[in-house]
Design a protein around this motif. Structure first.
Motif, PDB file in Angstrom:
ATOM      1  N   THR A   1      43.098  63.675  53.339  1.00 27.34           N
ATOM      2  CA  THR A   1      44.333  64.061  52.727  1.00 27.34           C
ATOM      3  C   THR A   1      45.613  62.842  53.350  1.00 27.34           C
ATOM      4  O   THR A   1      46.229  62.609  52.330  1.00 27.34           O
ATOM      5  CB  THR A   1      44.819  65.496  53.676  1.00 27.34           C
ATOM      6  N   LEU A   2      45.477  62.571  54.338  1.00 27.01           N
ATOM      7  CA  LEU A   2      46.388  61.420  55.016  1.00 27.01           C
ATOM      8  C   LEU A   2      45.935  60.060  54.032  1.00 27.01           C
ATOM      9  O   LEU A   2      47.095  59.698  53.768  1.00 27.01           O
ATOM     10  CB  LEU A   2      46.061  61.267  56.440  1.00 27.01           C
ATOM     11  N   ALA A   3      44.748  59.795  53.955  1.00 23.30           N
ATOM     12  CA  ALA A   3      44.284  58.377  53.292  1.00 23.30           C
ATOM     13  C   ALA A   3      44.964  58.778  51.910  1.00 23.30           C
ATOM     14  O   ALA A   3      45.394  57.759  51.247  1.00 23.30           O
ATOM     15  CB  ALA A   3      43.047  58.431  53.090  1.00 23.30           C
TER      16      ALA A   3
ATOM     17  N   LEU B   1      52.672  52.839  60.321  1.00 21.32           N
ATOM     18  CA  LEU B   1      51.913  51.391  60.147  1.00 21.32           C
ATOM     19  C   LEU B   1      51.786  51.107  58.875  1.00 21.32           C
ATOM     20  O   LEU B   1      51.979  49.894  58.352  1.00 21.32           O
ATOM     21  CB  LEU B   1      50.676  51.390  60.888  1.00 21.32           C
ATOM     22  N   ALA B   2      51.464  52.035  57.985  1.00 22.57           N
ATOM     23  CA  ALA B   2      51.136  51.738  56.719  1.00 22.57           C
ATOM     24  C   ALA B   2      52.649  51.308  55.981  1.00 22.57           C
ATOM     25  O   ALA B   2      52.642  50.492  54.962  1.00 22.57           O
ATOM     26  CB  ALA B   2      50.679  53.103  55.949  1.00 22.57           C
ATOM     27  N   ALA B   3      53.618  51.883  56.336  1.00 24.21           N
ATOM     28  CA  ALA B   3      54.924  51.613  55.650  1.00 24.21           C
ATOM     29  C   ALA B   3      55.420  50.223  55.992  1.00 24.21           C
ATOM     30  O   ALA B   3      56.028  49.499  55.457  1.00 24.21           O
ATOM     31  CB  ALA B   3      56.008  52.580  56.292  1.00 24.21           C
TER      32      ALA B   3
ATOM     33  N   LEU C   1      48.485  57.956  51.709  1.00 28.09           N
ATOM     34  CA  LEU C   1      48.986  56.793  52.102  1.00 28.09           C
ATOM     35  C   LEU C   1      48.546  55.528  50.824  1.00 28.09           C
ATOM     36  O   LEU C   1      49.389  54.851  50.488  1.00 28.09           O
ATOM     37  CB  LEU C   1      48.289  56.039  53.243  1.00 28.09           C
ATOM     38  N   ARG C   2      47.509  55.993  50.238  1.00 32.59           N
ATOM     39  CA  ARG C   2      47.148  55.089  48.919  1.00 32.59           C
ATOM     40  C   ARG C   2      48.064  55.428  47.893  1.00 32.59           C
ATOM     41  O   ARG C   2      48.492  54.521  47.326  1.00 32.59           O
ATOM     42  CB  ARG C   2      45.796  55.584  48.576  1.00 32.59           C
ATOM     43  N   ALA C   3      48.762  56.394  47.714  1.00 31.41           N
ATOM     44  CA  ALA C   3      49.436  56.848  46.667  1.00 31.41           C
ATOM     45  C   ALA C   3      51.035  56.512  46.954  1.00 31.41           C
ATOM     46  O   ALA C   3      51.902  56.290  46.024  1.00 31.41           O
ATOM     47  CB  ALA C   3      49.490  58.323  46.298  1.00 31.41           C
TER      48      ALA C   3
ATOM     49  N   HIS D   1      50.758  50.704  48.798  1.00 33.68           N
ATOM     50  CA  HIS D   1      49.286  50.932  48.496  1.00 33.68           C
ATOM     51  C   HIS D   1      48.466  50.142  49.521  1.00 33.68           C
ATOM     52  O   HIS D   1      47.520  49.327  49.372  1.00 33.68           O
ATOM     53  CB  HIS D   1      48.888  50.230  47.083  1.00 33.68           C
ATOM     54  N   PRO D   2      48.455  50.555  50.749  1.00 33.30           N
ATOM     55  CA  PRO D   2      47.598  49.815  51.741  1.00 33.30           C
ATOM     56  C   PRO D   2      46.173  50.054  51.602  1.00 33.30           C
ATOM     57  O   PRO D   2      45.743  51.216  51.219  1.00 33.30           O
ATOM     58  CB  PRO D   2      48.096  50.487  52.990  1.00 33.30           C
ATOM     59  N   GLN D   3      45.250  49.249  52.219  1.00 27.39           N
ATOM     60  CA  GLN D   3      43.906  49.595  52.024  1.00 27.39           C
ATOM     61  C   GLN D   3      43.683  50.690  53.201  1.00 27.39           C
ATOM     62  O   GLN D   3      44.064  50.483  54.298  1.00 27.39           O
ATOM     63  CB  GLN D   3      42.984  48.454  52.208  1.00 27.39           C
ATOM     64  N   VAL D   4      42.923  51.628  52.978  1.00 25.68           N
ATOM     65  CA  VAL D   4      43.033  52.735  54.019  1.00 25.68           C
ATOM     66  C   VAL D   4      41.445  53.133  53.934  1.00 25.68           C
ATOM     67  O   VAL D   4      40.796  53.433  52.648  1.00 25.68           O
ATOM     68  CB  VAL D   4      43.991  53.925  53.654  1.00 25.68           C
ATOM     69  N   THR D   5      40.741  53.340  55.043  1.00 26.38           N
ATOM     70  CA  THR D   5      39.458  53.848  55.177  1.00 26.38           C
ATOM     71  C   THR D   5      39.509  54.954  56.277  1.00 26.38           C
ATOM     72  O   THR D   5      40.198  54.995  57.116  1.00 26.38           O
ATOM     73  CB  THR D   5      38.307  52.736  55.622  1.00 26.38           C
TER      74      THR D   5
END
Length: 296
Positions: free
Chosen positions: A59-61, A40-42, A64-66, A72-76
C-alpha cells in the motif's frame, strides 16, 4: 590547536544528498518508519521498504510510486521478520540487485511487551530483545559492506527515550533499547575514520501504534494490559510525521544523536544530572503506564 586526522575528517563530512540515494527502511509499514519513508521519497530517495506486514508495505509502495511530490521514486518491498537472521542475511543481495547500491540504513522497526519482570517468561523477554536489538545488529552487519562502498553513507538506529531513562514495567524494552544505544555509539566510534556516519535516534512519546500492538505477558490480564497501554499512550505528544522530520534531518546532517520531543531532551538532561535520583521524578510521570498488577 592541532586536530587529529579523525577529528578533521568528521569536521569536513559533507551533508548527505538524498536525491537519488538508496535508503533501506525497516518498520516501514507503520509509524515513524512509514512517515520517514514518505519524507525520504519526497526528498528524492529511492527506497527499499522492509517490514513483516507485506500488505501494508505494498500500500505504501503504491502511494509513493504514484505521488507526484515524490518524483516517482524507485520503490521495492521486502517482507522480512527481523527475528529471522537468515532472512536478514539474504536481504542485501535482493536490495542490491534492485537498486545497485545502498546509501542509508534506517532501523525503525521495534516491538514492546507489557508486563513487569516477574510476570514475564524468558521466552517473552527474548522476543523483544531478538527484534529490537538483534534485528538492528543483524541489519547493520548485513548492509555495512555495501554502505562502506559509498562516498557518503549513513546508519540511523532508533533507540528510545527509554534508552536514556529506565522506567519500571518495561524491562525487556529498556534492556533492548539501552543495548541499541551502546551498540550504536560503539559502532560510531569504530567507523569514525570512514565515510559511514552513524546516528542514535531518541524518540520521546510518539503517537504510533507500538504500545497498543505490544504483546502482553501471558500472566497479565487483558483488561490490566489495556489500562497500562492507555496510560502509556496518553503520554505521547509528538506525531509520527513530526518525528520523521527530525529523523530525516538527522540523516541529511549526519548527526550523531537525534532527540525527538521535549520529553526526550529533558530525560537526557535529568539522567545526566541525577543518574540515580531521576527516578523520583520519572516515577510520577510513568507510574500508571508501568503498572500491570491486577486490582486487589
Amino acid at each position: 590547536m592541532h586536530r587529529s586526522p579523525t577529528a578533521a575528517r568528521r569536521a569536513r563530512r559533507p551533508r548527505l544528498d538524498l536525491r537519488g540515494a538508496v535508503a533501506v527502511v525497516t518498520g516501514a509499514a507503520s509509524g515513524m518508519g512509514l512517515e520517514s519513508a514518505r519524507l525520504l521519497a519526497a526528498r528524492g530517495a529511492r527506497l527499499a521498504l522492509v517490514d513483516r506486514n507485506g500488505d501494508a508495505l505494498e500500500t505504501l509502495a503504491d502511494e509513493l510510486r504514484a505521488g507526484a511530490a515524490s518524483e516517482h521514486p524507485q520503490v521495492t518491498t521486502h517482507v522480512v521478520d527481523l527475528s529471522d537472521l537468515d532472512a536478514i542475511a539474504a536481504l542485501p543481495a535482493e536490495v542490491l540487485a534492485a537498486h545497485g547500491h545502498v546509501d542509508v540504513l534506517l532501523n525503525c522497526a521495534g516491538v514492546s511487551m507489557l508486563g513487569r519482570f516477574e510476570q514475564l517468561t524468558l521466552e517473552e523477554f527474548r522476543w523483544v530483545v531478538d527484534i529490537n536489538l538483534w534485528g538492528t545488529v543483524a541489519m547493520v552487519q548485513a548492509f555495512l559492506p555495501a554502505l562502506r562502498e559509498r562516498p557518503t553513507a549513513h546508519i540511523a538506529n532508533v533507540a528510545s527515550l527509554y534508552a536514556l531513562g529506565a522506567p519500571a514495567g518495561r524491562v525487556p524494552y529498556v534492556t533492548s533499547k539501552f543495548a541499541v544505544r551502546g551498540f550504536t555509539d560503539a559502532l560510531r566510534h569504530e567507523l569514525e575514520a570512514t565515510d559511514v556516519s552513524v546516528s542514535a535516534v531518541y524518540p520521546g512519546g510518539v503517537q504510533t501504534g507500538i504500545i497498543h500492538h505490544a504483546r502482553v505477558a501471558a500472566s497479565v490480564p487483558s483488561d490490566v494490559a489495556a489500562r497500562a497501554a492507555s496510560a502509556q499512550s496518553a503520554l505521547y505528544r509528538t506525531t509520527a510525521a513530526q518525528a520523521a522530520e527530525r529523523i530525516v534531518e538527522g540523516i541529511e546532517r549526519r548527526r550523531p544523536r537525534v532527540f525527538i520531543g521535549r520529553d526526550a531532551r529533558l530525560t537526557d538532561l535529568v539522567t545526566r544530572l541525577a543518574p540515580v535520583g531521576y527516578w523520583s521524578v520519572m516515577r510520577g510521570i510513568v507510574a500508571k503506564a508501568g503498572d500491570t498488577s491486577a486490582p486487589a
